[in-house]
Design a protein around this motif. Structure first.
Motif: not given
Ligand SMILES: *Cc1c(COP(=O)(O)O)cnc(C)c1O
Length: 399
Positions: A20-30, A32-40
Motif C-alpha cells: 500500500y503506497n502513500k504518495v510522498k509530498v514535497v514542500s517547496g522547490e525540487q 537536491p536537499t528538500c522537504i519530503v513529508d515534513g522531513r529535510k
C-alpha cells in the motif's frame, strides 16, 4: 448493488501485502536537499539530472510566455492548438537532435503510445497488421509496453541487451512484413546503456525498424546531452528517437525525432497527438529555454558526471553492489524485498531519500534502492548521503 465495493477489498489486500503506497509530498522547490513529508532530506530520487526544473532562465521563459500568450492552448494540436511557440520547439528539437524533423507530444508516455501504434498500423491494408512483429528488450519501460499493447502486432522479447538473443528472435520472425525493434536508451532501474550500434547492425541485416526510448539518455548521454543516438553517432541511421522533456530537461513533454515523413505521418495517425490538447505556451517556452541551457552551460553536464562518478565510487568503496550502472542512475542492489524497503525507510529517517524498488518493477531477488545523482548536488550533500548509506548498511548487515 455492490458497484465499487471491490475497491475496498483491493486496497485491504495491498495493505496486507505491504505494498500500500502513500504518495510522498514535497514542500517547496525540487532541490537536491528538500522537504519530503515534513522531513529535510538529500534527494536522490528525482530525474532532475541537470537541475533545470528550477533554473531561472526556464522560469523566466515560462512566465514571459504565459504573460504574452496565456495559460492554455485551447485545442488539440491538429485543430487549432498549435501556436507559433509549439512549432518553434519542434524545430529547435530537430536541430538539437540533428534530425530532419521532430514532433512534441504532451508527455513521454503519450509519444510512446502514439508512435508505436501509428508505425505498426496500416490504413490501406488492415489485415496485414496482425503479421507485424514488435521486438522488445525484456527490461523496457512500462510506457513502451503500453504502446505495444495498442497494436495488433505479434510480440517478441529478447534477453536484456543480449545481441545473440536478438539475432535469434530476428531470425525466427524474418518473414514478417514489418518488424520493429524497441529499446530503452538508458535503462531506468539499472542505469546501463543499450548497445544501439549493435542493434542497428542487426536491424539493417533484417530490414527492421529501430526505435529508442531515450527518457533517461536525454540530457545525460551524447554531446551536451543530445542523447543515446548521439552517443553512438548513429545520426541519419536510427529510425525513431523518442525523448522526454520531463526529466533532464526539467519541464514536461515527450517527442519523436526522425525523418520528415515520420512526423508527417504521426500528425495524421498518432492518437495522443490527434486527441489530446497541446501544451500551455509556457511549457513550450520553458522547453526551448532548456535546450538553450544545455548548449550554453555544458559545465552542468560535466558536473553531473563528476558527481555521479564520485557517488558511485563511494558506494563501491563502502562495499555496496551497484550492478551494471554506467550512468547517474545507480541502484544499490539488496535482493530481498522487505530488506530493500526497510533500507529505504531507514535512510529516509536519517535524511536521505532513495526509493525502494521491488517486483514487478524489477525481477524477483533483485530488489534495490535506486539513486540518481544530479549536477546540483554538492560534495557535502553526497558525502552526507554516503555516510548514511554506510551507517544504515552496517546496522542492517548489508555490508
Ligand atoms: C519517464 C519515462 C517515460 C515517460 O515520460 P513522461 O514524459 O514522464 O511521460 C517514458 N519512458 C521512460 C523510459 C521513462 O523513464
Amino acid at each position: 448493488m455492490p458497484g465499487l465495493d471491490f475497491l475496498q477489498d483491493e486496497l485491504d489486500d495491498y495493505r496486507k501485502r505491504g505494498i500500500y503506497n502513500k504518495v510522498k509530498v514535497v514542500s517547496g522547490e525540487q532541490l537536491p536537499t528538500c522537504i519530503v513529508d515534513g522531513r529535510k532530506v538529500v534527494n536522490l530520487s528525482s530525474n532532475n539530472y541537470l537541475g533545470l526544473a528550477t533554473h531561472p532562465k526556464l522560469k523566466k521563459a515560462m512566465i514571459e510566455a504565459t504573460e504574452k500568450w496565456g495559460v492554455g492552448a485551447g485545442a488539440v494540436r491538429p485543430i487549432i492548438g498549435t501556436m507559433e511557440i509549439h512549432v518553434e520547439l519542434d524545430k529547435k528539437l530537430a536541430a538539437f537532435k540533428k534530425v530532419e524533423s521532430a514532433l512534441v507530444f504532451v508527455a513521454g508516455i503519450a509519444a510512446n503510445r502514439g508512435v508505436i501504434q501509428a508505425v505498426l498500423s496500416n490504413q490501406r491494408n488492415k489485415d496485414e497488421e496482425g503479421q507485424y512483429v514488435v521486438i522488445s528488450d525484456e527490461l523496457n519501460h512500462a510506457s513502451i509496453i503500453d504502446g505495444v499493447r495498442l497494436t495488433k502486432a505479434k510480440r517478441a522479447i529478447y534477453k536484456h541487451c543480449d545481441m545473440t538473443d536478438l539475432a535469434r528472435v530476428l531470425e525466427e520472425v524474418k518473414s514478417a512484413p514489418r518488424i520493429m525493434i524497441i529499446t530503452d536508451g538508458v535503462f531506468s532501474m539499472d542505469g546501463d546503456i543499450a548497445p544501439l550500434d549493435k542493434i542497428y547492425e542487426l536491424a539493417k541485416k533484417y530490414g527492421a525498424i529501430t526505435m529508442v526510448d531515450d527518457a533517461h539518455g536525454e540530457g545525460v548521454l551524447g554531446k551536451n546531452g543530445r542523447g543515446t543516438v548521439d552517443h553512438f553517432n548513429l545520426h541519419g541511421k536510427w529510425d525513431i528517437d523518442m525523448g522526454t522533456l520531463s526529466k533532464a530537461l526539467g519541464c514536461l513533454g515527450g517527442y519523436i525525432a526522425g525523418s520528415k515523413n515520420l512526423t508527417e505521418y504521426l500528425i495524421h495517425q498518432a492518437r495522443p497527438f490527434l486527441f489530446s490538447t497541446a501544451h500551455p505556451p509556457g511549457v513550450a517556452a520553458a522547453c526551448i529555454a532548456a535546450l538553450e541551457v544545455l548548449d550554453e552551460e555544458p559545465e552542468r553536464h560535466k558536473q553531473m558526471w563528476d558527481n555521479s562518478q564520485f557517488f558511485k565510487e563511494g558506494l563501491t568503496k563502502i562495499g555496496f553492489n551497484t550492478g551494471r550502472s554506467q550512468t547517474p542512475i545507480t541502484p544499490i542492489i539488496i535482493g530481498d524485498e522487505a530488506k530493500a524497503m526497510e533500507f529505504s525507510r531507514k535512510l529516509y529517517e536519517e535524511g536521505v531519500l532513495g526509493v525502494g524498488i521491488i517486483f514487478p518493477t524489477v525481477a524477483r531477488g533483485t530488489a534495490r534502492v535506486r539513486t540518481i545523482v544530479t549536477a546540483t548536488h554538492t560534495r557535502k550533500e553526497l558525502e552526507f548521503a554516503l555516510d548514511k548509506f554506510e551507517k544504515v548498511g552496517k546496522i542492517m548487515g548489508i555490508i
